[in-house]
Motif scaffolding. Structure first.
Motif, PDB file in Angstrom:
ATOM      1  N   ILE A 157      45.906  52.623 -55.172  1.00 22.34           N
ATOM      2  CA  ILE A 157      45.941  52.878 -56.612  1.00 22.34           C
ATOM      3  C   ILE A 157      44.511  52.715 -57.100  1.00 22.34           C
ATOM      4  N   SER A 158      44.080  53.582 -58.015  1.00 27.66           N
ATOM      5  CA  SER A 158      42.674  53.561 -58.429  1.00 27.66           C
ATOM      6  C   SER A 158      42.378  52.588 -59.564  1.00 27.66           C
ATOM      7  N   SER A 159      43.389  51.978 -60.170  1.00 29.06           N
ATOM      8  CA  SER A 159      43.172  51.103 -61.331  1.00 29.06           C
ATOM      9  C   SER A 159      42.334  49.881 -60.972  1.00 29.06           C
ATOM     10  N   PRO A 160      41.291  49.590 -61.766  1.00 24.46           N
ATOM     11  CA  PRO A 160      40.508  48.369 -61.543  1.00 24.46           C
ATOM     12  C   PRO A 160      41.233  47.120 -62.043  1.00 24.46           C
ATOM     13  N   ALA A 161      42.366  47.304 -62.725  1.00 28.54           N
ATOM     14  CA  ALA A 161      43.107  46.165 -63.273  1.00 28.54           C
ATOM     15  C   ALA A 161      43.959  45.451 -62.222  1.00 28.54           C
ATOM     16  N   LEU A 162      44.063  46.015 -61.027  1.00 26.86           N
ATOM     17  CA  LEU A 162      44.877  45.409 -59.972  1.00 26.86           C
ATOM     18  C   LEU A 162      44.466  43.968 -59.684  1.00 26.86           C
ATOM     19  N   THR A 163      45.439  43.202 -59.213  1.00 26.95           N
ATOM     20  CA  THR A 163      45.149  41.834 -58.780  1.00 26.95           C
ATOM     21  C   THR A 163      44.576  41.827 -57.367  1.00 26.95           C
ATOM     22  N   ALA A 164      45.150  42.626 -56.477  1.00 26.39           N
ATOM     23  CA  ALA A 164      44.714  42.642 -55.076  1.00 26.39           C
ATOM     24  C   ALA A 164      45.228  43.896 -54.389  1.00 26.39           C
ATOM     25  N   LYS A 165      44.629  44.193 -53.226  1.00 26.54           N
ATOM     26  CA  LYS A 165      45.043  45.308 -52.375  1.00 26.54           C
ATOM     27  C   LYS A 165      45.318  44.805 -50.963  1.00 26.54           C
ATOM     28  N   SER A 166      46.406  45.301 -50.364  1.00 26.34           N
ATOM     29  CA  SER A 166      46.695  45.091 -48.951  1.00 26.34           C
ATOM     30  C   SER A 166      46.892  46.470 -48.333  1.00 26.34           C
ATOM     31  N   LEU A 167      45.821  47.010 -47.739  1.00 23.31           N
ATOM     32  CA  LEU A 167      45.892  48.374 -47.206  1.00 23.31           C
ATOM     33  C   LEU A 167      44.728  48.645 -46.279  1.00 23.31           C
ATOM     34  N   VAL A 168      44.788  49.789 -45.611  1.00 22.34           N
ATOM     35  CA  VAL A 168      43.715  50.217 -44.714  1.00 22.34           C
ATOM     36  C   VAL A 168      43.274  51.622 -45.108  1.00 22.34           C
ATOM     37  N   SER A 169      42.277  52.152 -44.410  1.00 20.36           N
ATOM     38  CA  SER A 169      41.758  53.486 -44.682  1.00 20.36           C
ATOM     39  C   SER A 169      42.352  54.499 -43.703  1.00 20.36           C
ATOM     40  N   PHE A 170      43.004  55.543 -44.235  1.00 27.32           N
ATOM     41  CA  PHE A 170      43.512  56.597 -43.350  1.00 27.32           C
ATOM     42  C   PHE A 170      42.366  57.408 -42.753  1.00 27.32           C
ATOM     43  N   GLY A 171      41.204  57.405 -43.434  1.00 30.47           N
ATOM     44  CA  GLY A 171      40.031  58.021 -42.826  1.00 30.47           C
ATOM     45  C   GLY A 171      39.669  57.337 -41.525  1.00 30.47           C
ATOM     46  N   GLU A 172      39.795  56.022 -41.522  1.00 32.34           N
ATOM     47  CA  GLU A 172      39.496  55.271 -40.300  1.00 32.34           C
ATOM     48  C   GLU A 172      40.602  55.414 -39.269  1.00 32.34           C
ATOM     49  N   MET A 173      41.835  55.663 -39.716  1.00 28.56           N
ATOM     50  CA  MET A 173      42.904  55.929 -38.753  1.00 28.56           C
ATOM     51  C   MET A 173      42.568  57.202 -37.969  1.00 28.56           C
ATOM     52  N   GLY A 174      42.162  58.262 -38.698  1.00 29.33           N
ATOM     53  CA  GLY A 174      41.746  59.492 -38.026  1.00 29.33           C
ATOM     54  C   GLY A 174      40.546  59.257 -37.133  1.00 29.33           C
ATOM     55  N   ALA A 175      39.606  58.447 -37.620  1.00 31.78           N
ATOM     56  CA  ALA A 175      38.393  58.171 -36.846  1.00 31.78           C
ATOM     57  C   ALA A 175      38.705  57.388 -35.579  1.00 31.78           C
ATOM     58  N   LYS A 176      39.667  56.455 -35.652  1.00 34.71           N
ATOM     59  CA  LYS A 176      40.029  55.677 -34.460  1.00 34.71           C
ATOM     60  C   LYS A 176      40.522  56.599 -33.341  1.00 34.71           C
ATOM     61  N   THR A 177      41.372  57.567 -33.710  1.00 29.99           N
ATOM     62  CA  THR A 177      41.868  58.514 -32.715  1.00 29.99           C
ATOM     63  C   THR A 177      40.736  59.395 -32.194  1.00 29.99           C
ATOM     64  N   GLY A 178      39.870  59.857 -33.110  1.00 28.74           N
ATOM     65  CA  GLY A 178      38.725  60.661 -32.691  1.00 28.74           C
ATOM     66  C   GLY A 178      37.785  59.897 -31.773  1.00 28.74           C
ATOM     67  N   ASP A 179      37.529  58.627 -32.102  1.00 26.48           N
ATOM     68  CA  ASP A 179      36.660  57.798 -31.262  1.00 26.48           C
ATOM     69  C   ASP A 179      37.258  57.611 -29.865  1.00 26.48           C
ATOM     70  N   TYR A 180      38.570  57.418 -29.838  1.00 31.30           N
ATOM     71  CA  TYR A 180      39.255  57.225 -28.556  1.00 31.30           C
ATOM     72  C   TYR A 180      39.084  58.458 -27.663  1.00 31.30           C
ATOM     73  N   LEU A 181      39.307  59.628 -28.244  1.00 32.26           N
ATOM     74  CA  LEU A 181      39.176  60.867 -27.462  1.00 32.26           C
ATOM     75  C   LEU A 181      37.717  61.137 -27.089  1.00 32.26           C
ATOM     76  N   ALA A 182      36.801  60.871 -28.028  1.00 35.00           N
ATOM     77  CA  ALA A 182      35.384  61.084 -27.740  1.00 35.00           C
ATOM     78  C   ALA A 182      34.916  60.157 -26.621  1.00 35.00           C
ATOM     79  N   GLY A 183      35.510  58.972 -26.545  1.00 32.56           N
ATOM     80  CA  GLY A 183      35.184  58.062 -25.452  1.00 32.56           C
ATOM     81  C   GLY A 183      35.646  58.582 -24.102  1.00 32.56           C
ATOM     82  N   LEU A 184      36.760  59.326 -24.103  1.00 35.15           N
ATOM     83  CA  LEU A 184      37.249  59.935 -22.864  1.00 35.15           C
ATOM     84  C   LEU A 184      36.419  61.150 -22.471  1.00 35.15           C
ATOM     85  N   HIS A 185      35.816  61.814 -23.481  1.00 31.82           N
ATOM     86  CA  HIS A 185      35.084  63.063 -23.246  1.00 31.82           C
ATOM     87  C   HIS A 185      33.737  63.020 -23.974  1.00 31.82           C
ATOM     88  N   PRO A 186      32.823  62.187 -23.497  1.00 36.13           N
ATOM     89  CA  PRO A 186      31.522  62.055 -24.168  1.00 36.13           C
ATOM     90  C   PRO A 186      30.644  63.285 -23.949  1.00 36.13           C
TER      91      PRO A 186
END
Length: 353
Positions: free
Chosen positions: A148-177
């Motif tokens: 949620i983009s509101s700055p009024a939030l108390t806290a966030k418990s979440l991760v980045s889906f950009g990094e989820m994609g990157a984790k898979t990409g890094d894994y494959l790139a490690g297999l095929h450098p």
């Protein structure tokens, strides 16, 4: 008191069973400053409160409870409510088209006396007004999973889906450098225009740059199994020398029987960029190479602890998410699925007394 210890290495899987008494300490990342996904982060271990000081009433709002992903979040929030000794009501709007219903349900929760609200948001911006309205009553609001983009939030418990994609990409790139034999990859990020899909796509594309991976197709589509199966079939037909099918969890699940039926299991490998029971089963059976987990159930658990900490004036991490790691055939036996998935036979829980 709140306890934070720095972790030296997050590559290893958390091996402690995520039971009601033993899911923690859990490796996380802490954003500083909070609420900006581009902020610097530090690694830490998350340890929640032992018990709440009283039986607070917590309302949890989900987009829907149609699939195993949100069932895992429901498992996490309700089990943590039981462990901490708080009451909980869980509501679900019925789907990502139901923003107005989600807003109404949150307003109804507050009117019924909720002490804190946890939101798995249908919209990044569309809930900002209701968040500000709830916070104006000094009721904590925790953003879980979706953002949620509101700055009024108390806290966030979440991760980045950009990094989820990157984790898979890094894994494959490690297999095929770079410098190794080139491989051809077809990529299926999900429905075009969805925020999590665009983030995952960008992360994956950046991670494979400079490797021996040739991205021959990027196919967008709804995460229904029929849609993904058709995309996979069309892509295989157009690319007879394909080496990998990589994409959503549904893509990976749909690809396995198609490859088996066409006798291509040994030629074309499969990977996903998020985690479901079907992906877990596929990894265990050697049908799917791997997928990153965002520890969905633990995200839910942390959100409940954040809500109780806010209510009780305890030290609070304002922006935290479980450390991401890739589950593969090599490490799957050390992976505790209840960090991410609801146990077999778990039914949606809507009330904790």
């Amino acid at each position: 008191m709140f306890r934070l210890t720095m972790t030296a290495a997050l590559a290893a899987l958390p091996v402690a069973a995520a039971t009601a008494e033993g899911w923690y300490p859990y490796p996380v990342q802490v954003w500083q400053p909070a609420f900006d996904m581009d902020s610097p982060r530090r690694d830490a271990d998350y340890t929640p409160l032992e018990k709440a000081s009283q039986a607070w009433d917590i309302c949890v709002s989900f987009p829907h409870m149609k699939d195993a992903y949100w069932l895992g979040v429901d498992y996490g929030v309700t089990e943590e409510a039981k462990r901490l000794g708080v009451r909980m009501q869980v509501v679900e709007a019925g789907g990502y088209t139901e923003l107005n219903k989600q807003i109404s349900q949150i307003e109804d929760c507050v009117a019924a006396g909720a002490d804190a609200v946890i939101i798995g948001a249908i919209s990044l911006d569309g809930l900002n007004n209701v968040v500000e309205e709830v916070r104006s009553r000094d009721i904590p609001v925790i953003d879980v999973i979706n953002g949620i983009s509101s700055p009024a939030l108390t806290a966030k418990s979440l991760v980045s889906f950009g990094e989820m994609g990157a984790k898979t990409g890094d894994y494959l790139a490690g297999l095929h450098p770079a410098g190794s034999d080139p491989v051809k990859v077809a990529w299926f990020p999900g429905p075009a225009g969805a925020g999590w899909v665009e983030a995952g796509n960008a992360g994956f594309a950046e991670a494979i740059q400079g490797s021996a991976i040739e991205l021959v197709e990027t196919k967008y589509g709804d995460t229904g199994k029929e849609v993904q199966a058709k995309l996979v079939e069309d892509t295989i037909a157009a690319n007879p020398d394909l080496d990998y099918i990589v994409g959503t969890a549904v893509t990976a699940e749909a690809a396995v029987p198609i490859l088996r039926a066409q006798g291509l299991t040994d030629q074309i490998k499969v990977a996903a960029y998020y985690f479901t029971p079907g992906v877990y089963q596929g990894i265990r059976r050697g049908q799917i190479l791997g997928a990153p987990t965002d520890s969905t159930a633990v995200q839910g658990r942390i959100a409940v602890d954040q809500a109780v900490r806010a209510l009780e004036g305890e030290d609070l991490l304002k922006h935290v998410g479980p450390a991401l790691f890739v589950v593969t055939g090599e490490n799957v036996e050390g992976f505790d699925p209840t960090s991410t998935l609801a146990p077999d036979g778990f039914k949606p829980v809507f009330q904790v007394e």
